[in-house]
Scaffold this motif. Structure first.
Motif, mmCIF file in Angstrom:
data_model
loop_
_atom_site.group_PDB
_atom_site.id
_atom_site.type_symbol
_atom_site.label_atom_id
_atom_site.label_comp_id
_atom_site.label_asym_id
_atom_site.label_seq_id
_atom_site.Cartn_x
_atom_site.Cartn_y
_atom_site.Cartn_z
ATOM 1 N N LYS A 66 0.829 -1.198 0.000
ATOM 2 C CA LYS A 66 0.000 0.000 0.000
ATOM 3 C C LYS A 66 0.874 1.262 0.000
ATOM 4 O O LYS A 66 0.557 2.246 -0.681
ATOM 5 C CB LYS A 66 -0.928 0.011 1.222
ATOM 6 C CG LYS A 66 -1.915 1.170 1.228
ATOM 7 C CD LYS A 66 -2.879 1.103 2.409
ATOM 8 C CE LYS A 66 -3.906 0.036 2.201
ATOM 9 N NZ LYS A 66 -4.974 0.074 3.255
ATOM 10 N N ALA A 67 1.978 1.229 0.735
ATOM 11 C CA ALA A 67 2.888 2.381 0.778
ATOM 12 C C ALA A 67 3.495 2.629 -0.604
ATOM 13 O O ALA A 67 3.604 3.778 -1.052
ATOM 14 C CB ALA A 67 3.985 2.142 1.809
ATOM 15 N N LYS A 68 3.890 1.553 -1.286
ATOM 16 C CA LYS A 68 4.456 1.697 -2.629
ATOM 17 C C LYS A 68 3.428 2.291 -3.586
ATOM 18 O O LYS A 68 3.764 3.108 -4.457
ATOM 19 C CB LYS A 68 4.936 0.344 -3.141
ATOM 20 C CG LYS A 68 6.230 -0.130 -2.516
ATOM 21 C CD LYS A 68 6.663 -1.462 -3.110
ATOM 22 C CE LYS A 68 8.021 -1.881 -2.560
ATOM 23 N NZ LYS A 68 8.459 -3.188 -3.105
ATOM 24 N N LYS A 69 2.183 1.888 -3.419
ATOM 25 C CA LYS A 69 1.123 2.395 -4.276
ATOM 26 C C LYS A 69 0.916 3.893 -4.050
ATOM 27 O O LYS A 69 0.718 4.658 -5.006
ATOM 28 C CB LYS A 69 -0.177 1.631 -3.977
ATOM 29 C CG LYS A 69 -1.263 1.797 -5.021
ATOM 30 C CD LYS A 69 -2.431 0.859 -4.722
ATOM 31 C CE LYS A 69 -3.514 0.989 -5.782
ATOM 32 N NZ LYS A 69 -4.666 0.088 -5.504
ATOM 33 N N ARG A 70 0.961 4.318 -2.781
ATOM 34 C CA ARG A 70 0.801 5.744 -2.472
ATOM 35 C C ARG A 70 1.944 6.564 -3.057
ATOM 36 O O ARG A 70 1.737 7.649 -3.609
ATOM 37 C CB ARG A 70 0.742 5.951 -0.951
ATOM 38 C CG ARG A 70 -0.554 5.480 -0.310
ATOM 39 C CD ARG A 70 -1.715 6.347 -0.753
ATOM 40 N NE ARG A 70 -2.992 5.835 -0.293
ATOM 41 C CZ ARG A 70 -3.607 6.241 0.812
ATOM 42 N NH1 ARG A 70 -3.045 7.143 1.585
ATOM 43 N NH2 ARG A 70 -4.778 5.739 1.151
ATOM 44 N N ILE A 71 3.150 6.067 -2.949
ATOM 45 C CA ILE A 71 4.315 6.781 -3.485
ATOM 46 C C ILE A 71 4.237 6.861 -5.010
ATOM 47 O O ILE A 71 4.512 7.914 -5.606
ATOM 48 C CB ILE A 71 5.626 6.088 -3.043
ATOM 49 C CG1 ILE A 71 5.824 6.255 -1.525
ATOM 50 C CG2 ILE A 71 6.823 6.669 -3.796
ATOM 51 C CD1 ILE A 71 6.962 5.438 -0.966
ATOM 52 N N ALA A 72 3.838 5.757 -5.637
ATOM 53 C CA ALA A 72 3.762 5.713 -7.108
ATOM 54 C C ALA A 72 2.694 6.637 -7.658
ATOM 55 O O ALA A 72 2.762 7.050 -8.822
ATOM 56 C CB ALA A 72 3.502 4.285 -7.573
ATOM 57 N N ALA A 73 1.702 7.002 -6.828
ATOM 58 C CA ALA A 73 0.612 7.869 -7.289
ATOM 59 C C ALA A 73 1.077 9.317 -7.450
ATOM 60 O O ALA A 73 0.394 10.118 -8.086
ATOM 61 C CB ALA A 73 -0.559 7.810 -6.304
ATOM 62 N N GLN A 74 2.230 9.662 -6.870
ATOM 63 C CA GLN A 74 2.753 11.018 -6.974
ATOM 64 C C GLN A 74 3.820 11.098 -8.075
ATOM 65 O O GLN A 74 4.381 10.086 -8.491
ATOM 66 C CB GLN A 74 3.366 11.463 -5.645
ATOM 67 C CG GLN A 74 2.368 11.563 -4.508
ATOM 68 C CD GLN A 74 2.999 12.128 -3.254
ATOM 69 O OE1 GLN A 74 4.221 12.228 -3.111
ATOM 70 N NE2 GLN A 74 2.149 12.515 -2.300
#
Length: 227
Positions: free
Chosen positions: A154-162
Motif C-alpha cells: 500500500k505504501a508503494k502504491k501511495r508513493i507511485a501515485a505522486q
C-alpha cells in the motif's frame, strides 16, 4: 513579499523543513492544515462532501473520516476529481488570506507547504522560488510504512501515485536532501534561508502594492469630492 513553495514526496520530511523555517521566524502556510480547516463541521466544503459522498465518510461526531474518504477516492479518478473541485477553492482561499495577513505584518517572504504543487500546478505561477525535499527511495518507503502503519504494497502504491522525486527535483530552485541526520538537514535549510534573505524582490512587490493602494485611495477621494 514573495512566496516560496515547499514540496516533495510523501514522507520525505517536508514537516521537518517547515519547522526549521518557523524556528527562524519565517511564516509557513501549510496546505494540509488549511485542508483540515475547510472540512470542519459546518463549513461549506463539509456540507458539499456530505452531499456528494454521504454519511459513510464521517465519524459519528460529524468529523470527516479522512482515512475512509482517502480509500474511497484513491482508485477512483472521478471521485478524486470531484473532491478536489469541492475542497481546492476553499483551501486556496484559506491560504490566500493567511498570506495577506503575513504581507501586512511586513514579512519579506513566506513559505507555502504544498505537497501536490507540481501534480496540481495551480500555484506555480505565484511562487518566486521552489524548494523540493527529497530522500532515498527505500528510506521514504520505510518512513511511510512506520508513520502510517501501512503495508509495504500500500505504501508503494501511495508513493507511485505522486510525481517522481527526480522530476520534482529537476524543477526546483533548491533541493533539500533529507536522508541524513537532522543536523545535516538543518544546515541545508539554513543555507537556503540565507540565500532567500538576500533577495530584494519583496521591495519591488511592496512598491507596486503601495502605488496601487495610493491610486485607489486617490480615486475614491476624487469620486467623493466630485459627487
Amino acid at each position: 513579499m514573495f512566496i516560496v513553495g515547499l514540496t516533495g514526496g510523501i514522507a520525505t520530511g517536508k514537516s521537518t523543513v517547515s519547522e526549521i523555517f518557523r524556528e527562524h521566524g519565517i511564516p509557513v502556510i501549510d496546505a494540509d492544515v488549511a485542508a483540515r480547516k475547510v472540512v470542519e463541521p459546518g463549513r461549506k466544503a463539509w456540507h458539499l462532501i456530505k452531499k456528494e459522498f454521504g454519511d459513510d465518510v464521517f465519524h459519528d461526531n460529524g468529523q470527516l473520516n479522512r482515512e475512509v474518504l482517502g480509500e474511497l477516492i484513491f482508485d477512483n479518478i472521478d471521485k478524486r476529481k470531484k473532491l478536489n473541485e469541492i475542497t481546492h477553492p476553499e483551501i486556496y482561499s484559506e491560504m490566500f488570506w493567511a498570506a495577506v495577513r503575513c504581507f501586512f505584518q511586513g514579512h519579506q517572504f513566506i513559505v507555502m507547504d504544498l505537497p501536490l504543487l507540481f501534480e496540481s500546478g495551480s500555484m506555480l505561477e505565484y511562487l518566486y522560488k521552489i524548494i523540493v525535499v527529497t530522500c532515498e527511495e527505500d528510506l521514504q518507503l520505510q518512513r511511510l510504512m512506520d508513520r502510517n502503519s501501512m503495508s509495504e504494497s500500500k505504501a508503494k502504491k501511495r508513493i507511485a501515485a505522486q510525481m517522481s522525486l527526480e522530476r520534482k527535483c529537476e524543477q526546483a530552485h533548491f533541493v533539500v536532501e533529507n536522508s541524513g541526520t537532522l543536523e545535516d538537514t538543518r544546515e541545508q535549510v539554513l543555507r537556503i534561508l540565507s540565500v532567500l534573505r538576500s533577495y530584494k524582490a519583496h521591495w519591488k512587490l511592496r512598491a507596486i502594492a503601495g502605488l496601487c493602494c495610493t491610486g485607489l485611495v486617490s480615486l475614491l477621494l476624487w469620486i467623493g469630492l466630485t459627487h
